[in-house]
Design an enzyme around this catalytic site. Structure first.
Site, PDB file in Angstrom:
ATOM      1  N   LYS A   1      -1.002   3.220  -5.076  1.00  0.00           N
ATOM      2  CA  LYS A   1      -0.320   4.467  -5.395  1.00  0.00           C
ATOM      3  C   LYS A   1      -1.316   5.594  -5.660  1.00  0.00           C
ATOM      4  O   LYS A   1      -2.280   5.430  -6.379  1.00  0.00           O
ATOM      5  CB  LYS A   1       0.548   4.254  -6.624  1.00  0.00           C
ATOM      6  CG  LYS A   1       1.541   5.351  -6.819  1.00  0.00           C
ATOM      7  CD  LYS A   1       2.641   4.883  -7.736  1.00  0.00           C
ATOM      8  CE  LYS A   1       3.569   6.053  -7.989  1.00  0.00           C
ATOM      9  NZ  LYS A   1       4.898   5.681  -8.276  1.00  0.00           N
TER      10      LYS A   1
ATOM     11  N   ASP B   1       0.837  -1.204   0.000  1.00  0.00           N
ATOM     12  CA  ASP B   1       0.000   0.000   0.000  1.00  0.00           C
ATOM     13  C   ASP B   1       0.864   1.243   0.000  1.00  0.00           C
ATOM     14  O   ASP B   1       2.026   1.207   0.385  1.00  0.00           O
ATOM     15  CB  ASP B   1      -0.861   0.019   1.266  1.00  0.00           C
ATOM     16  CG  ASP B   1      -1.952  -1.012   1.195  1.00  0.00           C
ATOM     17  OD1 ASP B   1      -2.298  -1.407   0.084  1.00  0.00           O
ATOM     18  OD2 ASP B   1      -2.445  -1.407   2.257  1.00  0.00           O
TER      19      ASP B   1
ATOM     20  N   MET C   1      -7.912   7.924  10.164  1.00  0.00           N
ATOM     21  CA  MET C   1      -8.422   8.600   8.961  1.00  0.00           C
ATOM     22  C   MET C   1      -9.294   9.810   9.315  1.00  0.00           C
ATOM     23  O   MET C   1     -10.448   9.909   8.891  1.00  0.00           O
ATOM     24  CB  MET C   1      -9.209   7.613   8.096  1.00  0.00           C
ATOM     25  CG  MET C   1      -8.308   6.526   7.543  1.00  0.00           C
ATOM     26  SD  MET C   1      -9.202   5.187   6.785  1.00  0.00           S
ATOM     27  CE  MET C   1      -9.457   4.102   8.173  1.00  0.00           C
TER      28      MET C   1
HETATM   29  C1  LIG Z   1      -6.418   2.562   6.134  1.00  0.00           C
HETATM   30  S1  LIG Z   1      -5.875   2.996   7.703  1.00  0.00           S
HETATM   31  C2  LIG Z   1      -4.671   1.786   8.028  1.00  0.00           C
HETATM   32  C3  LIG Z   1      -4.357   1.632   9.480  1.00  0.00           C
HETATM   33  C4  LIG Z   1      -3.256   0.630   9.722  1.00  0.00           C
HETATM   34  N1  LIG Z   1      -3.684  -0.701   9.382  1.00  0.00           N
HETATM   35  C5  LIG Z   1      -2.771   0.660  11.147  1.00  0.00           C
HETATM   36  O1  LIG Z   1      -2.937  -0.317  11.856  1.00  0.00           O
HETATM   37  O2  LIG Z   1      -2.207   1.692  11.533  1.00  0.00           O
HETATM   38  C6  LIG Z   1      -4.970   4.437   7.377  1.00  0.00           C
HETATM   39  C7  LIG Z   1      -4.929   5.393   8.532  1.00  0.00           C
HETATM   40  O3  LIG Z   1      -4.057   4.892   9.527  1.00  0.00           O
HETATM   41  C8  LIG Z   1      -3.441   5.985  10.180  1.00  0.00           C
HETATM   42  N2  LIG Z   1      -1.986   5.859   9.999  1.00  0.00           N
HETATM   43  C9  LIG Z   1      -1.332   4.911   9.347  1.00  0.00           C
HETATM   44  N3  LIG Z   1      -0.002   5.088   9.442  1.00  0.00           N
HETATM   45  C10 LIG Z   1       0.175   6.201  10.193  1.00  0.00           C
HETATM   46  C11 LIG Z   1       1.311   6.904  10.662  1.00  0.00           C
HETATM   47  N4  LIG Z   1       2.552   6.499  10.405  1.00  0.00           N
HETATM   48  N5  LIG Z   1       1.100   8.008  11.396  1.00  0.00           N
HETATM   49  C12 LIG Z   1      -0.140   8.433  11.699  1.00  0.00           C
HETATM   50  N6  LIG Z   1      -1.253   7.789  11.287  1.00  0.00           N
HETATM   51  C13 LIG Z   1      -1.087   6.690  10.551  1.00  0.00           C
HETATM   52  C14 LIG Z   1      -3.991   7.253   9.546  1.00  0.00           C
HETATM   53  O4  LIG Z   1      -5.107   7.658  10.308  1.00  0.00           O
HETATM   54  C15 LIG Z   1      -4.407   6.752   8.186  1.00  0.00           C
HETATM   55  O5  LIG Z   1      -5.380   7.576   7.615  1.00  0.00           O
END
Ligand SMILES: C[S@@+](CC[C@H](N)C(=O)[O-])C[C@H]1O[C@@H](n2cnc3c(N)ncnc32)[C@H](O)[C@@H]1O
Ligand SMILES: Cc1cc2nc3c(=O)[nH]c(=O)nc-3n(C[C@H](O)[C@H](O)[C@H](O)COP(=O)(O)O)c2cc1C
Length: 486
Positions: free
Chosen positions: A284, A262, A399
């Site tokens: 992407k 992803d 998100m």
């Molecule tokens: C589709 S979700 C995936 C979450 C992921 N599976 C997890 O466990 O963190 C995507 C959201 O995760 C959060 N997210 C993922 N990586 C992040 C990071 N490094 N810093 C802050 N938020 C993050 C954000 O809110 C983003 O919009």
């Protein structure tokens, strides 16, 4: 995954490998015309295809007459009805439902014949293998197919026809034998898996089952032992810092044959994948559209079906807001062995760097992860607002970017104190991590003003009051928030 809804288009190929993987036999066309010059250009390209003895035996008739088209369509329907009789039970039902041609909508109809009397090439190669004339025509069609797809056009090859009837309808010379009837037009949809797989008719099978090696003269070709079917591992990449990968995740990356990743997966993590593994970006953003979820499922299953060890690499933990359920179902349905390797979810990565206990026992009786984003990019309609407004809860909002102000308004209307601490973390655990310390009442404005690039989550709850701005690199403390918090 991206935090945006599905797009309707699969990524367009940019390399030959991607074009070949994406090509598809197309049966669902839009009705808009295809410029004659484009068709001419593609046919001239296909005309450069290889042919036995340089014979170029293909003869192509562009069928424009509505009467002739109607006769060909009737020919197809009759042939299809005859074929239907050869299937029974559920297979007959499924055959009846398959879309096997798109005569009506396709603006371009091309009948391709093999001229069995072609003089060009002086019969070279054909004296021993006359069928190579027809094979040469198939080579031409293949080039045309790829060229058309590369131009964004769809091509569908129709063979459910009585060839003699077509030859008569089109009045071609007696030595011209029908090779195929091609329908060309703008596709209504894009897919990475064949329509016949998608509708449960027949899966593709492993390459190894068609490949054998002859290792000693005179011996019979030995088929390779049937490959162990491949596998899929849903692997959590964590929030970004590669050192937060689990040992198991690192091993999976080091032995993967193919990695579907992803866009939120951090670049330094991709660098840990086994050199030589196929890297497929399925999320992407930017000039290419995101892959649709069914296409990702199909690609995963197809690659594993080819015997490959597939890693489906997701940010954070794969089972948290990662649409893993659909991928797990796809593997189950296809009988592909599946494992899940957990990762550190972004909430945990963010909390660790803030050095706050999310379940501080003086303040929090409940820790909840919620999403502020449904499949239509809106605030989910069925959030439990009393839980979000619970003063004894720590809530982590995944998100949040688009809908935070609406979420905060509703939570406050349900009784959440506007002065409750709120912390936004962008790019948690990455070199460009950014922290915004504020309150529930002010966070949406503060986040909007800071406008961080990259993934963001927002945490709210009294437990966060112990965050120490002085200890946090790149912390932005809003004047309003700072006053309220201290
Ligand atoms: C589709 S979700 C995936 C979450 C992921 N599976 C997890 O466990 O963190 C995507 C959201 O995760 C959060 N997210 C993922 N990586 C992040 C990071 N490094 N810093 C802050 N938020 C993050 C954000 O809110 C983003 O919009
Ligand atoms: C020689 C040939 C004849 C075909 N005839 C038909 C046909 O009559 N109707 C149809 O729906 N698809 C036809 N196809 C398309 C195949 O069903 C399709 O290529 C196959 O399912 C694999 O899907 P893909 O092309 O999307 O990879 C034909 C393909 C070839 C190569």
């Amino acid at each position: 995954m991206t935090d945006k809804p599905d797009d309707n288009t699969a990524p367009r190929p940019t390399t030959l490998e991607e074009l070949v993987r994406w090509r598809r036999d197309v049966r669902r066309f839009r009705r808009d015309p295809v410029p004659d010059e484009l068709v001419d250009k593609l046919l001239r390209l296909a005309d450069l295809a290889p042919s036995v003895g340089n014979s170029q035996p293909w003869r192509i008739v562009s069928v424009k007459s509505p009467e002739a088209r109607a006769a060909v369509t009737r020919n197809f329907e009759a042939a299809r009805a005859r074929s239907a009789e050869t299937y029974d039970g559920a297979q007959a039902d499924l055959y009846g439902r398959l879309k096997l041609a798109g005569f009506d909508a396709a603006p371009v109809h091309l009948a391709v014949f093999s001229d069995r009397a072609a003089l060009q090439g002086h019969r070279l190669g054909r004296q021993t293998m006359p069928e190579t004339l027809d094979h040469s025509c198939a080579c031409m069609v293949t080039v045309l197919w790829l060229a058309a797809r590369e131009a964004g056009l769809g091509l569908g090859w129709v063979s459910i026809l009585d060839p003699t009837g077509i030859e008569t309808t089109l009045g071609v010379p007696p030595d011209w034998k029908l090779v195929g009837y091609l329908l060309v037009g703008w596709p209504e949809e894009e897919h990475l898996d064949p329509e016949l797989e998608r509708h449960g008719w027949q899966q593709r099978t492993p390459f190894e089952s068609r490949f054998s090696e002859l290792t000693s003269a005179g011996g019979a070709p030995s088929s390779k032992p049937a490959p162990a079917v491949g596998s899929v591992a849903l692997v959590g990449a964590g929030p970004g810092d590669p050192e937060l990968l689990t040992v198991k995740a690192l091993k999976a990356l080091g032995s993967a044959d193919a990695v579907l990743y992803d866009d939120l997966v951090a670049k330094p993590i991709l660098a840990l994948v086994r050199p030589g593994a196929r890297m497929i970006d399925v999320g992407k953003r930017g000039y290419r559209k995101s892959c649709k979820q069914p296409d990702i499922n199909a690609m995963m299953v197809t690659l594993a079906g080819e015997g490959l060890k597939v890693v489906r690499l997701k940010s954070g933990d794969p089972l948290i807001f990662g649409r893993a359920g659909e991928e797990i179902d796809a593997c189950r349905e296809a009988g592909i062995p599946l494992s899940v390797i957990p990762g550190i979810t972004s909430a945990q990565g963010a909390a660790a760097n803030l050095k706050v206990s999310l379940t501080n026992r003086d303040h929090a009786r409940r820790l909840q992860f919620i999403t502020a984003h449904d499949r239509n990019s809106r605030l989910p309609a069925d959030i439990d607002w009393s839980a979000v407004a619970d003063a004894a809860a720590t809530t982590v909002i995944y998100m949040p970017k688009r809908t935070l102000s609406e979420l905060a308004e509703i939570a406050m209307a349900h009784g959440l104190d506007p002065k409750t601490p709120a912390i936004a973390v962008a790019n948690a655990t990455r070199v460009d991590e950014q922290v915004i310390i504020s309150t529930v009442g002010a966070m949406a404005a503060d986040l909007g003003a800071a406008h961080p690039e990259g993934p963001v989550l927002v945490m709210i709850g009294e437990a966060l009051r112990s965050a120490n701005a002085a200890e946090i690199a790149n912390a932005v403390v809003s004047t309003f928030g700072a006053t309220e918090l201290t």
